[in-house]
Enzyme design. Structure first.
Site: not given
Length: 638
Positions: A421-422
């Site tokens: 997620e990043g």
């Protein structure tokens, strides 16, 4: 074909990413104010709280969940690299796939705080369970449909996932990670809907999902907005093939797929939020969805603290417990203090999300970045504390009659948190962009090479007015006044330091803007340090506020907050020095030479990795389609 020729230019890619941002700030933000040099404690203190009904519902759910979690054999999941069917069925029966959904759709209706507490508990059985539930609810169908779906979409899909159907989110492609401008999966408009074609990589829950959120590009035309669009797709639609289940160094129980779409028809009614809004939906969903990963980091940090305490008190070397030797006591102190601050940050962000009075995009991103990095360090320190046993598997330890401690497994499981997620690097850039937003807003045309002379003149006047009012506020503040923040007792000195350092950070950002102007967006190492300073300042604030709030019931929390702040101040001091005294330029030049092969002589004398196959797999339609390897879950009736 060179990388620069294989897709959109860097400028075009940045425009796509910029268009997906939530540019509007309609609510206050502690994080945004912090990077502007203002310590707005009024936005986070008094410590927020769930209402009585949310607390009662949350506590009751945790009581139901705990016995089931304690019955799960995490060692079996690790050995089999699979979550058993009965665990899926038990989670479904408990409503774990609809924890955040409203009760009106069959969900449990937990607040963000209790959802994350439930994830923390569930993940303690095996990290793969926390990942399963998080990927399904935070970025899968439940969250985006709840936030952006039509009433009909909510009625159609939310009861299904609340009842135990698993969902997945499909964005990443073999040649596309954090650069959405290069998205290749296409949704071609046809009568009544779209035809999806493309390949998606690393779809967590992909082999077991019955519903998918798929990001695909709709071609722009005279009558269509086009752009990256989110679709809700039935996983059993003709033309979908789950080609393989990916295997990883950790999280061995997760179901993660390569999924191919060949002329998959998706009805027009399945568009989520409208054409061209896919990336904005993804980013908005992640504002609160990112809270789930720190919840799992808290799980691991608490587990590591427990093991470090037990082992270090019992293991004796040179006449005293190993934990009483300074070489290890500093590590134990770091684990305890950092775990305290990590949980404080998580709880505060969750409560702010529940309160809905603040914009938490920066706070949630800072938390994800900080927690994933610190949890990894905690696990690494535990392996070192355990010595040879830290490198040994739990099964091997049990085989000779010792307590089986999965330290090496925790390290493997946690490594992905710095990427999920990043990645850390992408999170640095995302947060930095928000942190300098005010500066770019007033200096945009000054640093834009395409702006006209007249636009630049107007921008100079606008910037002059902004900085004339803003810069004086960075000179002096409450942190310079002795006895200020007295209401925080022994932690007042720490908050005075945070206030002073917040202004120093804002001044450093301003100096950077003045020095590099438009080129500052390329100073990624500088921006990364700026963000890391802000993250530690946020962590210090959360730790102090938690200690003050819990002081009556847990006065020892003040001690942990003090120790954490002392440790963070050392880190922040080093980061400020590194802002201006570093090897960034020479490192960048050296990396360029490495990529060009100048130093390839260093690679000689060993057996090199296999050269078979491309670095990135082919994505041509219909290329090497493999047998479908989807897993059917009995409780879903598949």
């Amino acid at each position: 074909m060179s990388p620069s020729q294989s897709g959109p230019t860097e400028r075009e890619a940045r425009k796509v990413a910029e268009a997906a941002r939530e540019a509007e700030w309609t609510k206050p933000s502690f994080g945004k104010e912090l990077f502007l040099g203002r310590l707005r404690l009024d936005l986070v203190d008094p410590w927020p709280a769930n209402d009585a009904e949310q607390v009662a519902r949350g506590e009751a759910y945790l009581e139901r969940l705990r016995p089931f979690v304690e019955s799960i054999d995490g060692a079996q999941i690790e050995r089999d690299a699979s979550i058993p069917d009965d665990v899926f069925a038990g989670l479904a029966e408990l409503g774990a796939f609809g924890m955040k959904l409203p009760t009106s759709y069959g969900g449990v209706g937990l607040s963000h705080l209790y959802y994350c507490k439930a994830l923390t508990l569930a993940g303690s059985a095996h990290a793969s369970i926390g990942t399963l539930l998080s990927a399904h609810q935070s970025i899968g169908v439940p969250q985006p449909v709840k936030m952006f779906g039509t009433d009909e979409q909510k009625r159609q899909y939310l009861p299904r996932v609340a009842g135990g159907e698993v969902s997945a989110f499909l964005l990443t492609e073999p040649d596309v990670g954090s650069d959405p401008a290069r998205l290749a999966c296409e949704a071609r408009p046809v009568e009544g809907g779209y035809l999806l074609n493309g390949v998606k990589l690393w779809a967590t829950n992909g082999p077991i999902a019955t519903l998918l959120v798929v990001m695909a590009r709709v071609p722009k035309s005279a009558d269509r907005r086009g752009g990256v669009t989110a679709f809700v797709v039935e996983a059993d639609s003709p033309g979908i093939t789950v080609e393989s289940r990916n295997a990883f160094m950790g999280l061995r129980g997760i179901e993660n797929s390569v999924t191919r779409f060949d002329d998959v028809f998706v009805p027009e009614a399945n568009v989520l939020g409208g054409e061209g809004r896919g990336l904005k939906i993804a980013l908005t969903t992640l504002n609160t969805g990112r809270l789930s990963l720190p919840a799992m980091c808290v799980t691991s940090a608490k587990w590591c603290l427990n093991v470090a305490r037990g082992w270090s008190a019992q293991r004796v070397q040179w006449g005293r417990p190993v934990g009483r030797h300074e070489a290890l006591s500093t590590k134990i102190s770091y684990i305890a203090a950092t775990t305290y601050a990590m949980e404080a940050m998580l709880d505060l962000c969750c409560l702010l999300a529940d309160d809905e009075s603040n914009d938490i995009r920066i706070e949630a991103a800072l938390l994800k970045l900080w927690a994933s990095e610190k949890a990894w360090t905690i696990a690494d320190e535990l392996v070192q504390i355990r010595g040879g046993r830290g490198f040994e598997t739990a099964d091997s330890q049990r085989a000779r009659g010792e307590r089986g401690i999965e330290a090496e497994q925790v390290l493997r499981d946690l490594r992905i948190m710095r990427i999920f997620e990043g990645s850390t690097e992408i999170m640095h850039l995302l947060i930095a962009r928000e942190a300098v937003d005010a500066h770019l807003a007033v200096a945009g045309d000054i640093i834009d090479p395409e702006a006209s002379r007249e636009d630049k003149i107007r921008a100079v006047a606008k910037a002059g007015a902004f900085y004339a009012a803003w810069l004086p506020t960075l000179v002096a503040g409450k942190g310079m006044v002795p006895n200020s923040f007295g209401e925080y007792g022994p932690l007042a000195a720490q908050l005075r330091w945070v206030e002073r350092t917040t202004r120093k950070l804002a001044r450093s950002i301003f100096y950077g803007m003045g020095r590099w102007q438009g080129a500052m967006e390329r100073k990624q190492a500088f921006l990364g340090r700026v963000v890391d300073i802000g993250a530690d300042l946020f962590a210090m604030t959360a730790a102090c506020l938690r200690a003050q709030t819990e002081r009556a019931g847990h006065p020892e929390g003040v001690e942990l907050a003090q120790v954490f702040c002392e440790q963070a101040r050392v880190r922040v001091g080093a980061l400020f020095t590194a802002l201006w005294d570093n090897t960034d330029d020479s490192d960048d030049a050296t990396a360029a030479q490495v990529l060009e092969g100048r130093y390839s002589f260093l690679e000689g004398g060993i057996r090199l990795p296999s050269t078979d196959g491309p670095w990135v797999s082919p994505v041509e339609p219909g290329a090497s389609v493999k047998p479908d390897v989807r897993r059917r879950l009995p409780h879903q009736g598949g």
